[in-house]
Design an enzyme around this catalytic site. Sequence first.
Site, PDB file in Angstrom:
ATOM      1  N   GLU A   7      10.228  12.138  -8.615  1.00  0.00           N
ATOM      2  CA  GLU A   7      11.003  10.461  -9.364  1.00  0.00           C
ATOM      3  C   GLU A   7      11.413  10.271 -10.788  1.00  0.00           C
ATOM      4  OE1 GLU A   7       9.877   6.885  -7.512  1.00  0.00           O
ATOM      5  OE2 GLU A   7      11.052   5.483  -9.206  1.00  0.00           O
ATOM      6  N   GLN A  20      30.485   7.405  -8.258  1.00  0.00           N
ATOM      7  CA  GLN A  20      31.548   8.438  -8.324  1.00  0.00           C
ATOM      8  C   GLN A  20      31.377   8.684 -10.285  1.00  0.00           C
ATOM      9  OE1 GLN A  20      36.073   7.852  -7.672  1.00  0.00           O
ATOM     10  NE2 GLN A  20      35.716   6.621  -5.603  1.00  0.00           N
ATOM     11  N   THR A  35      33.098   2.246  -4.499  1.00  0.00           N
ATOM     12  CA  THR A  35      32.480   3.480  -4.802  1.00  0.00           C
ATOM     13  C   THR A  35      32.286   4.134  -5.938  1.00  0.00           C
ATOM     14  OG1 THR A  35      34.033   5.181  -4.051  1.00  0.00           O
ATOM     15  CG2 THR A  35      32.888   4.266  -2.198  1.00  0.00           C
ATOM     16  N   LYS A  36      33.492   3.630  -6.984  1.00  0.00           N
ATOM     17  CA  LYS A  36      33.569   3.711  -8.290  1.00  0.00           C
ATOM     18  C   LYS A  36      32.453   4.180  -9.314  1.00  0.00           C
ATOM     19  CE  LYS A  36      37.365   4.298  -9.735  1.00  0.00           C
ATOM     20  NZ  LYS A  36      38.500   4.865  -9.971  1.00  0.00           N
ATOM     21  N   GLU A  79      -7.338  -4.451  -1.875  1.00  0.00           N
ATOM     22  CA  GLU A  79      -5.105  -4.552  -1.750  1.00  0.00           C
ATOM     23  C   GLU A  79      -4.889  -3.174  -1.953  1.00  0.00           C
ATOM     24  OE1 GLU A  79      -6.977  -6.244  -3.826  1.00  0.00           O
ATOM     25  OE2 GLU A  79      -5.619  -5.874  -5.755  1.00  0.00           O
ATOM     26  N   GLU A 127      16.890   6.876 -23.002  1.00  0.00           N
ATOM     27  CA  GLU A 127      15.378   7.732 -22.381  1.00  0.00           C
ATOM     28  C   GLU A 127      14.877   8.711 -21.584  1.00  0.00           C
ATOM     29  OE1 GLU A 127      15.960   4.542 -22.230  1.00  0.00           O
ATOM     30  OE2 GLU A 127      14.892   3.813 -24.100  1.00  0.00           O
ATOM     31  N   CYS A 160     -11.771  -9.774  -7.189  1.00  0.00           N
ATOM     32  CA  CYS A 160     -11.821  -9.523  -8.528  1.00  0.00           C
ATOM     33  C   CYS A 160     -12.259 -11.183 -10.000  1.00  0.00           C
ATOM     34  CB  CYS A 160     -10.853  -8.690  -9.368  1.00  0.00           C
ATOM     35  SG  CYS A 160     -11.157  -7.600 -10.709  1.00  0.00           S
ATOM     36  N   ASP A 165       4.638   2.307  -8.294  1.00  0.00           N
ATOM     37  CA  ASP A 165       5.334   3.569  -7.591  1.00  0.00           C
ATOM     38  C   ASP A 165       4.162   4.416  -6.840  1.00  0.00           C
ATOM     39  OD1 ASP A 165       7.792   2.056  -8.236  1.00  0.00           O
ATOM     40  OD2 ASP A 165       8.362   3.882  -9.360  1.00  0.00           O
ATOM     41  N   HIS A 208     -10.896  -4.367  -6.082  1.00  0.00           N
ATOM     42  CA  HIS A 208      -8.708  -4.172  -5.014  1.00  0.00           C
ATOM     43  C   HIS A 208      -9.102  -4.136  -3.679  1.00  0.00           C
ATOM     44  CE1 HIS A 208      -7.781  -6.836  -9.161  1.00  0.00           C
ATOM     45  NE2 HIS A 208      -8.430  -6.011  -9.475  1.00  0.00           N
ATOM     46  N   GLN A 251     -14.841 -14.394  -9.464  1.00  0.00           N
ATOM     47  CA  GLN A 251     -15.705 -14.463 -10.631  1.00  0.00           C
ATOM     48  C   GLN A 251     -15.192 -16.361 -10.487  1.00  0.00           C
ATOM     49  OE1 GLN A 251     -14.145 -12.215 -13.869  1.00  0.00           O
ATOM     50  NE2 GLN A 251     -15.032 -10.299 -12.925  1.00  0.00           N
TER      51      GLN A 251
END
Length: 535
Positions: free
Chosen positions: A141, A193, A189-190, A514, A150, A377, A71, A512, A381
């Site tokens: 977040e 809700q 939408t339950k 990217e 959790e 990477c 993220d 890396h 190699q």
Amino acid sequence: MRKKYVVVTGWVISGIGKWVTTACAGFFLAERFGVTPIKLDGYLNIDPWTMNPFEHGEVFVLADGAEVDMDFGHYERFLWNESMGVQSISMGKIYAGILEKERRGDFLWKTVQMIPHVTDHICERIEQVFSQVGGDVCLIEVGGTVGDIEVELYLEAIRQMKRHKRKEDFIHIHLTYVPIPGWVDEQKTKPTQQSINLLQSKWLFPEIIIARWKEELTQESREKIALFSNLREERVFSIPDVASVYTIPSILEKQSFDSLLEGKLNTWFEKARKTQIWEELLSKEKKTKMTVGIIWKYMALEDSYSSVVAALEHVSMQLGLDIEILFLDTREGDVVEQLSALDACIIPGGFWNTGIENMLSTIRYVRENKIPCLGICLGMQLMIIEFCRNILNIPRANSLEFDEHCHPYDVITLLEDQKELIQLWGTMRLWKQSTLLDDWQIYNLYKKTSRLQKGAQIYERFRHRYEVNPLYADKIEHAWLKISGRSKRQQIVQCIEMDPSIHPYFVGTQAHPELTSRLEDPAPLFLWLMESTMK
Ligand code: GLN
């Protein structure tokens, strides 16, 4: 300015785009404010390092060397700033912190409890990270979904935090899923809700609801959701499925999401310049179709290579290319037969020996058939091993990672400072490291960008344990495989490239690239890879 807090929670199922909601809120605010994203994860691992990329997607490396949830890659691409490892908070870190305090005697004569001790610790941690990183807006977040055991403590901590903030300094955005089951023709939408009821029973009252579904939210659903969440309809937003996540800021802007943030936080910001830049890029016609192969060895999960896919998307927008990605899995067998369909090929990073021999035959094919190829990477190699075996006639050339008895043919060997290590966590060669470039093609490429620093240096992020064996470096510098970048201090091989008269693009990097690619500033090596397919 008083500090502001924006919290994002989600419901029903994971994977509906909580990160994109968080990143979009930050996207608008970042136009004027310093935005500090914080991710609260429910797992007990200290960080994602020890988790399977199949379950959690790619491990993202930050500029300070922290290995965090992917993220953070999305946040960096939307917010145009760099995060620090402390911004990633897991329950593992929270419990480790609370137990350390307990042993130190911070709670002497008290019974240490989930509430208030752990929840206080979560609030303190958030505030401490926010002030350490700096910034005006803290974007939090909450991982997982409301109702998961959790995340219970995180939600309770958020409730307590909100109690101490002024109304105009705190926004709670709740993301929800509004499905149309196959056997009916109506948005349901339950679940939404119920999630609002659930949040309300925890004394949490979200101020903005964002609904996700393939299509737009219907007016009827919007009204229902507003009614149950005790909000005006303008506070209910819709994000339908889109081809590119980079269009979501303008989708939200059209619904006046940015004005609502302004009003609610009692502040103002200009129309996001970035939306215009992004809109221009996104509106480019994609005339040429290209097929790019990602030669992989992990499970069939695109998220394992999330940043590589993102970097290709950035290039496709810049160059107006319609890129189709073919994931070619080398664990089961040879993929050579499928390679002739490719316009370009990427050999990404990875670990251990599964699929390695099939990746090597892929590299041989793309080298001999002049298919543009970027090795990242592990990919670099492997390019070296293939070159040593088939061009330099060292048939037993290998990496110590795949065969610990391959010495003295370990053309890829363990980095010097890794030899004595026992603990595996956080001990790879990480961080943003400098590479000194020789005056060759990569140098000329970076020269065109603002990424080339004084003294022909570039900074990229790394995550590896093995390197090109320095004893072989001279032999490898065969007339047409040039080592064109080395680390400043230790002289570790960081970039290789083939003479362009022999191959249009055969480039490898230990870095890396990217990870630092952005829609408005794609990673140069990816840009060059695709440009070379267009010649
Ligand atoms: N496994 C290799 C190493 O540790 C490459 C790592 C990577 O691709 N990130 O050096």
